[in-house]
Design a protein around this motif. Structure first.
Motif, PDB file in Angstrom:
ATOM      1  N   SER A  65       0.831  -1.199   0.000  1.00  0.00           N
ATOM      2  CA  SER A  65       0.000   0.000   0.000  1.00  0.00           C
ATOM      3  C   SER A  65       0.866   1.249   0.000  1.00  0.00           C
ATOM      4  O   SER A  65       1.969   1.254   0.557  1.00  0.00           O
ATOM      5  CB  SER A  65      -0.924   0.010   1.230  1.00  0.00           C
ATOM      6  OG  SER A  65      -1.759   1.140   1.222  1.00  0.00           O
ATOM      7  N   VAL A  66       0.355   2.304  -0.641  1.00  0.00           N
ATOM      8  CA  VAL A  66       1.031   3.599  -0.639  1.00  0.00           C
ATOM      9  C   VAL A  66      -0.006   4.703  -0.497  1.00  0.00           C
ATOM     10  O   VAL A  66      -1.177   4.524  -0.832  1.00  0.00           O
ATOM     11  CB  VAL A  66       1.847   3.841  -1.931  1.00  0.00           C
ATOM     12  CG1 VAL A  66       3.064   2.963  -1.991  1.00  0.00           C
ATOM     13  CG2 VAL A  66       0.974   3.642  -3.161  1.00  0.00           C
ATOM     14  N   ALA A  67       0.425   5.845   0.002  1.00  0.00           N
ATOM     15  CA  ALA A  67      -0.424   7.023   0.114  1.00  0.00           C
ATOM     16  C   ALA A  67       0.446   8.254  -0.018  1.00  0.00           C
ATOM     17  O   ALA A  67       1.582   8.271   0.469  1.00  0.00           O
ATOM     18  CB  ALA A  67      -1.173   7.042   1.452  1.00  0.00           C
ATOM     19  N   ALA A  68      -0.065   9.287  -0.684  1.00  0.00           N
ATOM     20  CA  ALA A  68       0.682  10.528  -0.860  1.00  0.00           C
ATOM     21  C   ALA A  68      -0.003  11.666  -0.122  1.00  0.00           C
ATOM     22  O   ALA A  68      -1.231  11.791  -0.144  1.00  0.00           O
ATOM     23  CB  ALA A  68       0.791  10.865  -2.346  1.00  0.00           C
ATOM     24  N   HIS A  69       0.796  12.489   0.551  1.00  0.00           N
ATOM     25  CA  HIS A  69       0.283  13.651   1.269  1.00  0.00           C
ATOM     26  C   HIS A  69      -0.180  14.704   0.269  1.00  0.00           C
ATOM     27  O   HIS A  69       0.373  14.820  -0.832  1.00  0.00           O
ATOM     28  CB  HIS A  69       1.385  14.214   2.167  1.00  0.00           C
ATOM     29  CG  HIS A  69       0.913  15.195   3.180  1.00  0.00           C
ATOM     30  ND1 HIS A  69       0.785  16.543   2.892  1.00  0.00           N
ATOM     31  CD2 HIS A  69       0.525  15.044   4.479  1.00  0.00           C
ATOM     32  CE1 HIS A  69       0.359  17.176   3.978  1.00  0.00           C
ATOM     33  NE2 HIS A  69       0.186  16.291   4.946  1.00  0.00           N
ATOM     34  N   LEU A  70      -1.181  15.506   0.628  1.00  0.00           N
ATOM     35  CA  LEU A  70      -1.743  16.468  -0.315  1.00  0.00           C
ATOM     36  C   LEU A  70      -0.751  17.551  -0.728  1.00  0.00           C
ATOM     37  O   LEU A  70      -0.905  18.171  -1.784  1.00  0.00           O
ATOM     38  CB  LEU A  70      -2.998  17.117   0.263  1.00  0.00           C
ATOM     39  CG  LEU A  70      -2.848  18.234   1.302  1.00  0.00           C
ATOM     40  CD1 LEU A  70      -4.178  19.007   1.397  1.00  0.00           C
ATOM     41  CD2 LEU A  70      -2.455  17.720   2.654  1.00  0.00           C
ATOM     42  N   PHE A  71       0.284  17.812   0.083  1.00  0.00           N
ATOM     43  CA  PHE A  71       1.291  18.810  -0.283  1.00  0.00           C
ATOM     44  C   PHE A  71       2.325  18.258  -1.264  1.00  0.00           C
ATOM     45  O   PHE A  71       3.135  19.008  -1.795  1.00  0.00           O
ATOM     46  CB  PHE A  71       2.001  19.340   0.963  1.00  0.00           C
ATOM     47  CG  PHE A  71       1.107  20.130   1.881  1.00  0.00           C
ATOM     48  CD1 PHE A  71      -0.034  20.751   1.407  1.00  0.00           C
ATOM     49  CD2 PHE A  71       1.411  20.240   3.222  1.00  0.00           C
ATOM     50  CE1 PHE A  71      -0.864  21.476   2.255  1.00  0.00           C
ATOM     51  CE2 PHE A  71       0.593  20.966   4.085  1.00  0.00           C
ATOM     52  CZ  PHE A  71      -0.548  21.577   3.597  1.00  0.00           C
ATOM     53  N   MET A 108      -3.934   2.709   2.995  1.00  0.00           N
ATOM     54  CA  MET A 108      -3.757   3.914   3.808  1.00  0.00           C
ATOM     55  C   MET A 108      -4.283   5.109   3.037  1.00  0.00           C
ATOM     56  O   MET A 108      -4.333   5.098   1.810  1.00  0.00           O
ATOM     57  CB  MET A 108      -2.272   4.139   4.119  1.00  0.00           C
ATOM     58  CG  MET A 108      -1.558   2.980   4.777  1.00  0.00           C
ATOM     59  SD  MET A 108       0.201   3.348   5.029  1.00  0.00           S
ATOM     60  CE  MET A 108       0.792   3.396   3.327  1.00  0.00           C
ATOM     61  N   GLN A 109      -4.645   6.163   3.773  1.00  0.00           N
ATOM     62  CA  GLN A 109      -5.061   7.407   3.125  1.00  0.00           C
ATOM     63  C   GLN A 109      -4.895   8.570   4.090  1.00  0.00           C
ATOM     64  O   GLN A 109      -5.301   8.497   5.255  1.00  0.00           O
ATOM     65  CB  GLN A 109      -6.510   7.314   2.649  1.00  0.00           C
ATOM     66  CG  GLN A 109      -6.915   8.455   1.718  1.00  0.00           C
ATOM     67  CD  GLN A 109      -8.327   8.314   1.202  1.00  0.00           C
ATOM     68  OE1 GLN A 109      -9.282   8.266   1.979  1.00  0.00           O
ATOM     69  NE2 GLN A 109      -8.485   8.221  -0.109  1.00  0.00           N
ATOM     70  N   PHE A 110      -4.274   9.657   3.595  1.00  0.00           N
ATOM     71  CA  PHE A 110      -4.186  10.883   4.378  1.00  0.00           C
ATOM     72  C   PHE A 110      -5.535  11.587   4.360  1.00  0.00           C
ATOM     73  O   PHE A 110      -6.266  11.526   3.370  1.00  0.00           O
ATOM     74  CB  PHE A 110      -3.119  11.816   3.802  1.00  0.00           C
ATOM     75  CG  PHE A 110      -1.702  11.373   4.046  1.00  0.00           C
ATOM     76  CD1 PHE A 110      -1.061  11.676   5.234  1.00  0.00           C
ATOM     77  CD2 PHE A 110      -1.006  10.652   3.084  1.00  0.00           C
ATOM     78  CE1 PHE A 110       0.252  11.278   5.466  1.00  0.00           C
ATOM     79  CE2 PHE A 110       0.302  10.249   3.298  1.00  0.00           C
ATOM     80  CZ  PHE A 110       0.936  10.558   4.496  1.00  0.00           C
ATOM     81  N   ASP A 111      -5.863  12.269   5.460  1.00  0.00           N
ATOM     82  CA  ASP A 111      -7.122  12.999   5.506  1.00  0.00           C
ATOM     83  C   ASP A 111      -7.035  14.239   4.621  1.00  0.00           C
ATOM     84  O   ASP A 111      -5.947  14.636   4.192  1.00  0.00           O
ATOM     85  CB  ASP A 111      -7.461  13.364   6.957  1.00  0.00           C
ATOM     86  CG  ASP A 111      -6.630  14.529   7.475  1.00  0.00           C
ATOM     87  OD1 ASP A 111      -5.403  14.523   7.239  1.00  0.00           O
ATOM     88  OD2 ASP A 111      -7.185  15.427   8.112  1.00  0.00           O
ATOM     89  N   PRO A 112      -8.177  14.873   4.281  1.00  0.00           N
ATOM     90  CA  PRO A 112      -8.167  16.014   3.355  1.00  0.00           C
ATOM     91  C   PRO A 112      -7.334  17.198   3.818  1.00  0.00           C
ATOM     92  O   PRO A 112      -6.924  18.021   2.999  1.00  0.00           O
ATOM     93  CB  PRO A 112      -9.653  16.394   3.264  1.00  0.00           C
ATOM     94  CG  PRO A 112     -10.390  15.135   3.559  1.00  0.00           C
ATOM     95  CD  PRO A 112      -9.558  14.438   4.597  1.00  0.00           C
TER      96      PRO A 112
END
Length: 265
Positions: A65-71, A108-112
């Motif tokens: 799994s991977v997730a990227a931060h909104l920045f 995984m997931q970063f919040d908005p």
């Protein structure tokens, strides 16, 4: 809406590619495509020509799994080595290492707002919430056992959590489980709200519509930024593009030779 092929790369990884996500652009570079694989690597690609930008290592088993931060500056990867690795996208420096027991991280997931990382808790039947400032575990949202079951009942262990998704306002979380149910939580109150039922097989990714068409399991979904279309990947070796208003597939992409585990606009 129709999708046209731009470029494909054979042997992009040495093993199966289990997920893709977009890394947002920063002031110094454009957006990137991030892929992860059972070959223990995370790779970054330029989206226009699919040129390999970098290969990030750090796990000793397959990355699931991977997730990227909104920045667009940091990303997180989870591996079968029971670790979540948070790293700097541009230089691969490790920012934090989060311990996760075996079979505990499947998405995984970063919040908005980018302040919290939600981790699908696998066999723990829960969602783990990590603060992105200090990388501390701040909450565990547990799925309640069905009424009438005991902790020792094998039937009560079917809430194996495979996927997690934030609501657009960041106030609620939903997770998909092995038994086909979706559980919804109020994040601020750390409270379980209700189950959504209707699926009869494991919920690997998230969506909001009932549409049929694939010949086998749907392994991945993603909604277009304008909310008009849905992309799906399936174990029937195809990807499909769906029109929300028509509630029907308007395009089938069949150039894969094996299961399609990830899609992303």
């Amino acid at each position: 809406m129709k999708l046209a092929g731009l470029k494909s790369v054979e042997n992009a990884h040495d093993e199966s590619v289990w997920a893709t996500t977009w890394v947002p652009a920063t002031t110094t570079r454009p957006s990137l495509l991030l892929t992860r694989s059972l070959d223990e690597t995370v790779k970054l690609w330029s989206p226009d020509k699919l040129n390999l930008v970098s290969t990030n290592t750090g796990h000793c088993l397959g990355v699931v799994s991977v997730a990227a931060h909104l920045f667009g500056v940091i990303a997180a990867s989870a591996s079968l080595d029971s670790l979540v690795r948070v790293f700097d996208v541009d230089n691969n420096a490790t920012i934090a290492t989060l311990e996760a027991p075996p079979s505990e991280v499947w998405q995984m997931q970063f919040d908005p707002m980018g302040t919290t990382l939600a981790v699908a808790g696998g066999g723990s039947a829960s969602i783990k919430l990590w603060d992105t400032a200090m990388w501390r575990l701040v909450a565990t949202l547990s799925i309640p056992r069905p009424e009438g079951t005991k902790p020792s009942d094998k039937s009560s262990n079917k809430k194996f959590v495979l996927s997690v998704a934030w609501s657009p306002d960041g106030r609620r979380l939903a997770c998909g489980s092995m038994d086909g149910t979706i559980s919804v939580f109020d994040v601020g109150r750390a409270k379980f709200l209700h189950h959504l039922e209707g699926h009869h097989m494991p919920v690997r990714e998230r969506s909001d519509w009932v549409m049929s068409g694939h010949a086998s399991w749907v392994l991945s979904v993603d909604v277009s930024p304008d909310g008009e279309a849905l992309a799906t990947g399936s174990s029937d070796k195809t990807g499909r593009l769906w029109d929300f208003k028509m509630r029907a597939a308007i395009q089938t992409m069949s150039n894969h030779t094996d299961q399609v585990w990830a899609v992303a606009f």
